[in-house]
Scaffold this active site. Structure first.
Site, PDB file in Angstrom:
ATOM      1  N   SER A 104       4.714  -3.137  19.777  1.00  0.00           N
ATOM      2  CA  SER A 104       5.289  -2.126  18.828  1.00  0.00           C
ATOM      3  C   SER A 104       4.933  -0.728  19.391  1.00  0.00           C
ATOM      4  O   SER A 104       3.971  -0.715  20.165  1.00  0.00           O
ATOM      5  CB  SER A 104       4.539  -2.444  17.557  1.00  0.00           C
ATOM      6  OG  SER A 104       3.080  -2.185  17.572  1.00  0.00           O
ATOM      7  N   GLU A 163       1.194  -0.135  18.453  1.00  0.00           N
ATOM      8  CA  GLU A 163       0.321  -0.847  19.541  1.00  0.00           C
ATOM      9  C   GLU A 163       0.194   0.044  20.836  1.00  0.00           C
ATOM     10  O   GLU A 163      -0.954   0.257  21.424  1.00  0.00           O
ATOM     11  CB  GLU A 163       0.748  -2.374  19.972  1.00  0.00           C
ATOM     12  CG  GLU A 163       0.573  -3.108  18.857  1.00  0.00           C
ATOM     13  CD  GLU A 163       1.046  -4.715  19.326  1.00  0.00           C
ATOM     14  OE1 GLU A 163       0.105  -5.585  19.318  1.00  0.00           O
ATOM     15  OE2 GLU A 163       2.124  -4.638  19.413  1.00  0.00           O
ATOM     16  N   GLU A 164       1.425   0.366  21.249  1.00  0.00           N
ATOM     17  CA  GLU A 164       1.236   1.278  22.842  1.00  0.00           C
ATOM     18  C   GLU A 164       0.536   2.692  22.362  1.00  0.00           C
ATOM     19  O   GLU A 164      -0.314   2.792  23.244  1.00  0.00           O
ATOM     20  CB  GLU A 164       2.663   1.700  22.906  1.00  0.00           C
ATOM     21  CG  GLU A 164       2.911   2.583  24.327  1.00  0.00           C
ATOM     22  CD  GLU A 164       4.386   2.673  24.621  1.00  0.00           C
ATOM     23  OE1 GLU A 164       4.603   2.898  25.781  1.00  0.00           O
ATOM     24  OE2 GLU A 164       5.361   2.232  23.919  1.00  0.00           O
ATOM     25  N   GLY A 165       0.747   3.196  21.292  1.00  0.00           N
ATOM     26  CA  GLY A 165      -0.177   4.449  20.884  1.00  0.00           C
ATOM     27  C   GLY A 165      -1.694   4.243  20.775  1.00  0.00           C
ATOM     28  O   GLY A 165      -2.540   5.144  21.377  1.00  0.00           O
ATOM     29  N   ARG A 225      12.478  -2.302  23.341  1.00  0.00           N
ATOM     30  CA  ARG A 225      12.622  -2.138  21.766  1.00  0.00           C
ATOM     31  C   ARG A 225      13.979  -1.836  21.367  1.00  0.00           C
ATOM     32  O   ARG A 225      14.580  -2.063  20.635  1.00  0.00           O
ATOM     33  CB  ARG A 225      11.438  -1.074  21.281  1.00  0.00           C
ATOM     34  CG  ARG A 225       9.965  -1.793  21.238  1.00  0.00           C
ATOM     35  CD  ARG A 225       9.137  -0.920  20.525  1.00  0.00           C
ATOM     36  NE  ARG A 225       8.529   0.537  20.677  1.00  0.00           N
ATOM     37  CZ  ARG A 225       7.948   0.706  21.704  1.00  0.00           C
ATOM     38  NH1 ARG A 225       7.004  -0.213  22.124  1.00  0.00           N
ATOM     39  NH2 ARG A 225       7.595   1.980  21.987  1.00  0.00           N
TER      40      ARG A 225
END
Length: 513
Positions: free
Chosen positions: A170, A173-175, A135
């Protein structure tokens, strides 16, 4: 003479009846055995496999998952069966050597070929998700980030799997996927865990855990607020898992992973110096040199504007001072908590609803706490962590090397900073208190499965993978029961007839003539 004829007749009839009864008995027994063995034969395990590659900022890991082809409430019951860490840096480190990515991924992909049955290679999906390292690179050089992803896609496509693409996920999404993983492994989503051979929970209404993730370039916080809020819609995500809907708050702080936070701190500490930083977060007598370009060209350090007088410098020298309290105060400066346009915020003006429930803290949160020997207890207090850090940070570098010689120098030299950073992030950034700190559980594996975003990613994707009909026995249950009863009755009838016939008096045989 007549007695002799009766005897011969009896023998003749006995032999014929015996043959008929014996044949009928054998047929009935064979039928019962055949039915029982065929119907109760162990069915072949009908499972599917999936591969997820976690392309992080500092390294890449490959995870192999499997689940029953027949799914539970439209979501697969997924378990991890393999983990393989790729040697080398994260894929963002290949900006100047993209052609080496193919070799970089060879070992882990070949390992996947061995673990998954060859007959299922073509149907096994492979996903690569790149996180904060990519990112950042995309923000700095989008063309280079796209080039790396294309090289990764080309490399993985050479293997006989169903490659589904490589993309940068994103922070949200990761979280969120990390949150799914934590709660799935803790049994918060489903009662039916027989495929895992686990004891199901009796409390169907138990609350979910929040998730705290710390990587090298970003950190994420995700949880279900006590009261749903619409103050910041961008921080709300919705999921449907195991037939139930969930609304979660999540936010990812780019540049606040432990590695990028350290670079921010060094850039801040460089202000007002002559190119030599006396760093309280490094042990006394420790020295390191870093390239000036790392600080003045990085996306995360640009906000700490460096004086133009530093630009001619090629290297910056860091000298450890080993002072926990000064280290803590200097890290606090990285968090702007004075500005908040919402009813409540974490830091840098980002909305954060009141913390609620228990939290699972994983990735670097766990690794650092494990090094400090603070993961053996159910919960660790703020006082315990503070005392440990004060003691550890005060040690001279030679002493630390002597006590932890097996640890790589880069990691060993940064544990004082990393531990203090975790303390400040949780207390000053996310606003945990000494009391709510007790709700944080540092975790790495649950039931032999790694805690991280990849399992949650796989679980969410199984919502999109069609379920198959369960493997079933050859006969419907009703037919099986009917035939078993029928042949049992035939066998019973044969036995009764045999008993009756062989106990009839002699006049019975006369009547048959």
């Amino acid at each position: 003479m007549e007695d002799r004829r009766e005897s011969e007749l009896k023998v003749f009839c006995s032999k014929n009846i015996l043959s008929i009864l014996g044949f009928s008995c054998i047929i009935a027994v064979i039928a019962l055995l055949a039915l029982g063995l065929t119907q109760n034969k162990a069915l072949p395990e009908n499972v599917k496999f999936g591969i997820v590659l976690d392309a992080g900022s500092s390294h890449t890991s490959l995870y192999i998952y499997r689940w029953p082809a027949e799914k539970e409430n439209d979501t697969g019951v997924v378990t991890q069966i393999e983990e393989s860490n790729v040697k080398g840096p994260g894929i963002s480190g290949f900006a100047k050597k993209v052609n080496e990515i193919n070799v970089y991924l060879t070992a882990c992909m070949e390992r996947a070929q061995k673990v998954i049955p060859s007959i299922q290679h073509m149907e096994t999906p492979v996903y690569l998700g790149a996180t904060a390292g990519m990112r950042l690179l995309r923000m700095e050089n989008k063309q280079m980030a796209d080039k790396i992803l294309a090289a990764v896609a080309s490399s993985i496509s050479e293997y006989p799997f169903d490659f589904q693409g490589a993309r940068i996920i994103s922070g949200q999404e990761e979280g969120a996927y990390g949150w799914i993983t934590v709660n799935y492994l803790l049994g918060k989503f489903t009662q039916k865990l027989s495929w895992f051979n686990l004891k199901p929970s009796k409390d169907d209404t138990q609350e979910t855990y929040g998730a705290l993730d710390l990587g090298g370039a970003s950190t994420q916080i995700t949880f279900v607020p006590q009261n749903e809020t619409t103050e910041s819609p961008n921080n709300n995500l919705y999921f449907r898992l195991y037939g139930k809907n969930y609304s979660v708050y999540t936010h990812s702080f780019l540049c606040y992973g432990k590695d990028q936070a350290l670079l921010q701190k060094l850039a801040l500490g460089l202000q007002g110096t002559n190119g030599i930083i006396h760093e309280p977060c490094f042990h006394s007598r420790y020295m390191r040199k870093i390239k000036m370009s790392v600080l003045n060209e990085g996306f995360c350090t640009k906000r700490h504007e460096l004086n133009s007088s530093f630009y001619p410098l090629v290297d910056i020298e860091i000298r450890g001072a080993g002072n926990f309290q000064r280290c803590r105060q200097s890290i606090i400066q990285l968090f702007n908590t004075s500005y908040c346009p919402y009813s409540s915020c974490s830091f840098n003006g980002v909305f954060l609803p009141p913390l609620h429930g228990q939290f699972g803290a994983f990735s670097a949160f766990y690794y650092v706490m494990e090094f400090l020997n603070l993961t053996s207890e159910e919960s660790v207090s703020v006082e315990q962590l503070t005392e440990k850090l004060e003691e550890f940070c005060a040690q001279r570098w030679e002493e630390v090397q002597k006590n932890f010689g097996e640890v790589k120098e880069k990691y060993l030299s940064e544990y004082c900073f990393s531990g203090t950073y975790i303390l400040v992030l949780l207390l000053n950034g996310y606003h945990f208190t000494a009391e709510s700190w007790k709700n944080i559980h540092f975790m790495n594996k649950v039931r032999s499965t790694d805690v991280g975003w990849t399992l949650g990613y796989m679980l969410n994707l199984t919502n999109k993978i069609p379920a198959e009909e369960p493997m079933s026995p050859p006969l419907p249950h009703s037919t099986y029961v009917f035939l078993m009863v029928l042949f049992s009755l035939i066998l019973l009838a044969v036995i009764i007839v045999g008993i009756v016939v062989f106990h009839k008096p002699s006049y019975f045989w006369k009547d048959m003539v």
